[in-house]
Design an enzyme around this catalytic site. Structure first.
Site, PDB file in Angstrom:
ATOM      1  N   LYS A 259       0.835  -1.213   0.000  1.00 28.40           N
ATOM      2  CA  LYS A 259       0.000   0.000   0.000  1.00 28.40           C
ATOM      3  C   LYS A 259       0.866   1.258   0.000  1.00 28.40           C
ATOM      4  O   LYS A 259       0.617   2.181  -0.755  1.00 28.40           O
ATOM      5  CB  LYS A 259      -0.939   0.039   1.228  1.00 28.40           C
ATOM      6  CG  LYS A 259      -1.870  -1.139   1.341  1.00 28.40           C
ATOM      7  CD  LYS A 259      -2.846  -0.989   2.501  1.00 28.40           C
ATOM      8  CE  LYS A 259      -2.205  -0.913   3.867  1.00 28.40           C
ATOM      9  NZ  LYS A 259      -1.497  -2.145   4.296  1.00 28.40           N
TER      10      LYS A 259
ATOM     11  N   ARG B 182      -9.014   0.604   9.640  1.00 26.40           N
ATOM     12  CA  ARG B 182      -8.570  -0.767   9.904  1.00 26.40           C
ATOM     13  C   ARG B 182      -9.601  -1.531  10.716  1.00 26.40           C
ATOM     14  O   ARG B 182      -9.398  -2.716  10.994  1.00 26.40           O
ATOM     15  CB  ARG B 182      -7.270  -0.714  10.706  1.00 26.40           C
ATOM     16  CG  ARG B 182      -6.007  -0.925   9.877  1.00 26.40           C
ATOM     17  CD  ARG B 182      -4.864  -0.876  10.851  1.00 26.40           C
ATOM     18  NE  ARG B 182      -3.659  -1.508  10.459  1.00 26.40           N
ATOM     19  CZ  ARG B 182      -2.617  -0.892   9.901  1.00 26.40           C
ATOM     20  NH1 ARG B 182      -2.691   0.362   9.558  1.00 26.40           N
ATOM     21  NH2 ARG B 182      -1.506  -1.542   9.685  1.00 26.40           N
TER      22      ARG B 182
ATOM     23  N   ARG C  20      11.974  -6.330   4.724  1.00 30.77           N
ATOM     24  CA  ARG C  20      11.733  -4.921   4.385  1.00 30.77           C
ATOM     25  C   ARG C  20      12.645  -3.993   5.209  1.00 30.77           C
ATOM     26  O   ARG C  20      12.881  -4.220   6.381  1.00 30.77           O
ATOM     27  CB  ARG C  20      10.266  -4.575   4.695  1.00 30.77           C
ATOM     28  CG  ARG C  20       9.929  -3.126   4.435  1.00 30.77           C
ATOM     29  CD  ARG C  20       8.448  -2.913   4.394  1.00 30.77           C
ATOM     30  NE  ARG C  20       7.823  -2.907   5.719  1.00 30.77           N
ATOM     31  CZ  ARG C  20       6.533  -2.624   5.914  1.00 30.77           C
ATOM     32  NH1 ARG C  20       5.749  -2.363   4.887  1.00 30.77           N
ATOM     33  NH2 ARG C  20       6.033  -2.632   7.129  1.00 30.77           N
TER      34      ARG C  20
ATOM     35  N   ARG D 200      11.988  -1.734  10.699  1.00 29.47           N
ATOM     36  CA  ARG D 200      10.968  -1.312  11.663  1.00 29.47           C
ATOM     37  C   ARG D 200      10.900  -2.306  12.817  1.00 29.47           C
ATOM     38  O   ARG D 200      11.036  -3.509  12.617  1.00 29.47           O
ATOM     39  CB  ARG D 200       9.596  -1.260  10.962  1.00 29.47           C
ATOM     40  CG  ARG D 200       9.366   0.026  10.209  1.00 29.47           C
ATOM     41  CD  ARG D 200       8.112   0.001   9.397  1.00 29.47           C
ATOM     42  NE  ARG D 200       6.935  -0.535  10.076  1.00 29.47           N
ATOM     43  CZ  ARG D 200       5.694  -0.479   9.571  1.00 29.47           C
ATOM     44  NH1 ARG D 200       5.486   0.107   8.406  1.00 29.47           N
ATOM     45  NH2 ARG D 200       4.676  -0.989  10.219  1.00 29.47           N
TER      46      ARG D 200
ATOM     47  N   ARG E  26       0.415  -9.304  13.324  1.00 33.75           N
ATOM     48  CA  ARG E  26      -0.217  -8.237  12.532  1.00 33.75           C
ATOM     49  C   ARG E  26      -1.130  -8.834  11.465  1.00 33.75           C
ATOM     50  O   ARG E  26      -2.199  -8.296  11.172  1.00 33.75           O
ATOM     51  CB  ARG E  26       0.864  -7.349  11.887  1.00 33.75           C
ATOM     52  CG  ARG E  26       1.558  -6.456  12.924  1.00 33.75           C
ATOM     53  CD  ARG E  26       2.879  -5.921  12.408  1.00 33.75           C
ATOM     54  NE  ARG E  26       2.715  -4.982  11.316  1.00 33.75           N
ATOM     55  CZ  ARG E  26       3.702  -4.672  10.458  1.00 33.75           C
ATOM     56  NH1 ARG E  26       4.896  -5.231  10.578  1.00 33.75           N
ATOM     57  NH2 ARG E  26       3.478  -3.807   9.507  1.00 33.75           N
TER      58      ARG E  26
HETATM   59  P1  AMP Z   1       1.361   0.406   9.314  1.00 36.44           P
HETATM   60  O1  AMP Z   1       2.544   1.253   9.040  1.00 36.44           O
HETATM   61  O2  AMP Z   1       0.130   0.859   8.569  1.00 36.44           O
HETATM   62  O3  AMP Z   1       1.639  -1.065   9.112  1.00 36.44           O
HETATM   63  O4  AMP Z   1       1.009   0.593  10.863  1.00 36.44           O
HETATM   64  C1  AMP Z   1       1.938   0.231  11.889  1.00 36.44           C
HETATM   65  C2  AMP Z   1       1.205   0.064  13.207  1.00 36.44           C
HETATM   66  O5  AMP Z   1       0.585   1.313  13.574  1.00 36.44           O
HETATM   67  C3  AMP Z   1       0.064  -0.948  13.202  1.00 36.44           C
HETATM   68  O6  AMP Z   1       0.509  -2.284  13.408  1.00 36.44           O
HETATM   69  C4  AMP Z   1      -0.781  -0.427  14.368  1.00 36.44           C
HETATM   70  O7  AMP Z   1      -0.203  -0.757  15.616  1.00 36.44           O
HETATM   71  C5  AMP Z   1      -0.676   1.087  14.193  1.00 36.44           C
HETATM   72  N1  AMP Z   1      -1.745   1.612  13.306  1.00 36.44           N
HETATM   73  C6  AMP Z   1      -1.587   2.211  12.090  1.00 36.44           C
HETATM   74  N2  AMP Z   1      -2.770   2.564  11.566  1.00 36.44           N
HETATM   75  C7  AMP Z   1      -3.713   2.176  12.468  1.00 36.44           C
HETATM   76  C8  AMP Z   1      -5.144   2.238  12.498  1.00 36.44           C
HETATM   77  N3  AMP Z   1      -5.849   2.760  11.476  1.00 36.44           N
HETATM   78  N4  AMP Z   1      -5.766   1.739  13.598  1.00 36.44           N
HETATM   79  C9  AMP Z   1      -5.072   1.220  14.625  1.00 36.44           C
HETATM   80  N5  AMP Z   1      -3.744   1.107  14.652  1.00 36.44           N
HETATM   81  C10 AMP Z   1      -3.053   1.581  13.586  1.00 36.44           C
END
Ligand code: AMP
Length: 208
Positions: free
Chosen positions: A13, A88, A127, A154, A165
Site C-alpha cells: 500500500k 482498519r 523490508r 521497523r 499483525r
Molecule cells: P502500518 O505502518 O500501517 O503497518 O502501521 C503500523 C502500526 O501502527 C500498526 O501495526 C498499528 O499498531 C498502528 N496503526 C496504524 N494505523 C492504524 C489504524 N488505522 N488503527 C489502529 N492502529 C493503527
C-alpha cells in the site's frame, strides 16, 4: 480523488501510495507514518501508541479516529487524498464515512492490494525503510537509493510481530473488504507482482 487503500500489512500500500503521490501530487495520509513520527518525537500519543505497535496490535479506535479527522480538516486535502492504513476496523470505517459526509467529500474508491499471506511474511521480514525520507526498500539496499539515507528495520517487522499483525488484519480489517464491496467502492488489484506492474493496474482501475 478520495481514495482508501486496503490490504494486509506489507501488501504494498505504501509503495503504491508513494507512486500516486509523486505522479498526482495528492496528500498521502498514512496513519502508520503519523504514529511512527509521534513515537520518534516522544509525544504522549507516541508513547501510548508504541506499546501497541511493537506488539503488532491496533492502537485504540478513539485515538486514531481523532488523528485522521483532524488531518482531513487541513486544506491540502481539498484536492483529494490517499488514506493508507486507515480504516482498519469497522468503527473506523463508519467514523470516516460520517466525517466525509459532513465534509461533503465522499470516497471515490477503496483500492484493495491483494497479496498471499506467506508472500507477505517474506516481504516484511526483509523490508527496510529509509530513516530520512521513508523510502520503502529491502535488506538488499545498503543505503537509500533515493536520498542516500540510512536504512533500518521497523521494530514491528520481525517474524513474530508480523504473524500477529496478519492475524489482527484477518480478524479486524479484512471485513472492510465486504463493507466497501457493499457500497460499490471496492476495486481489487493483484499485488503479488513487481511494483510498476501493480501500479499500472492501479491507474487503470482508478481510471487515472
Ligand atoms: P502500518 O505502518 O500501517 O503497518 O502501521 C503500523 C502500526 O501502527 C500498526 O501495526 C498499528 O499498531 C498502528 N496503526 C496504524 N494505523 C492504524 C489504524 N488505522 N488503527 C489502529 N492502529 C493503527
Amino acid at each position: 480523488m478520495n481514495i482508501v487503500l486496503l490490504g494486509a500489512p506489507g501488501a504494498g500500500k505504501g509503495t503504491q501510495a508513494a507512486k500516486l503521490v509523486e505522479e498526482f501530487k495528492m496528500p498521502h495520509i498514512s496513519t502508520g507514518d503519523m504514529l511512527r513520527a509521534a513515537v520518534k518525537a516522544g509525544t504522549p500519543l507516541g508513547k501510548k501508541a508504541k506499546t501497541y505497535m511493537d506488539a503488532g496490535e491496533l492502537v485504540p479506535d478513539d485515538v486514531i479516529i481523532g488523528l485522521v479527522i483532524d488531518r482531513l480538516q487541513e486544506p491540502d486535502t481539498d484536492v483529494g487524498f490517499i488514506l493508507d492504513g486507515f480504516p482498519r476496523t469497522s468503527a473506523q470505517a463508519v467514523a470516516l464515512d460520517a466525517e466525509l459526509g459532513k465534509l461533503e467529500r465522499p470516497l471515490d474508491a477503496a483500492l484493495l492490494v491483494d497479496v498471499d499471506p506467506e508472500v507477505i511474511i517474506k516481504r516484511l521480514t526483509s523490508r527496510r525503510m529509509c530513516k530520512e525520507c521513508g523510502y520503502i526498500g529491502s535488506v538488499a539496499d545498503e543505503s537509500c537509493p533515493k536520498c542516500g539515507g540510512e536504512m533500518y528495520q521497523r521494530d514491528d517487522d520481525n517474524e513474530a510481530t508480523v504473524r500477529n499483525r496478519l492475524e489482527v488484519y484477518e480478524k479486524s480489517t479484512s471485513p472492510l473488504i465486504d463493507y466497501y464491496r457493499g457500497s460499490e467502492l471496492l476495486v481489487s488489484i493483484d499485488g503479488d507482482r513487481n511494483p510498476d506492474e501493480v501500479y499500472a493496474d492501479v491507474k487503470e482501475a482508478l481510471s487515472l
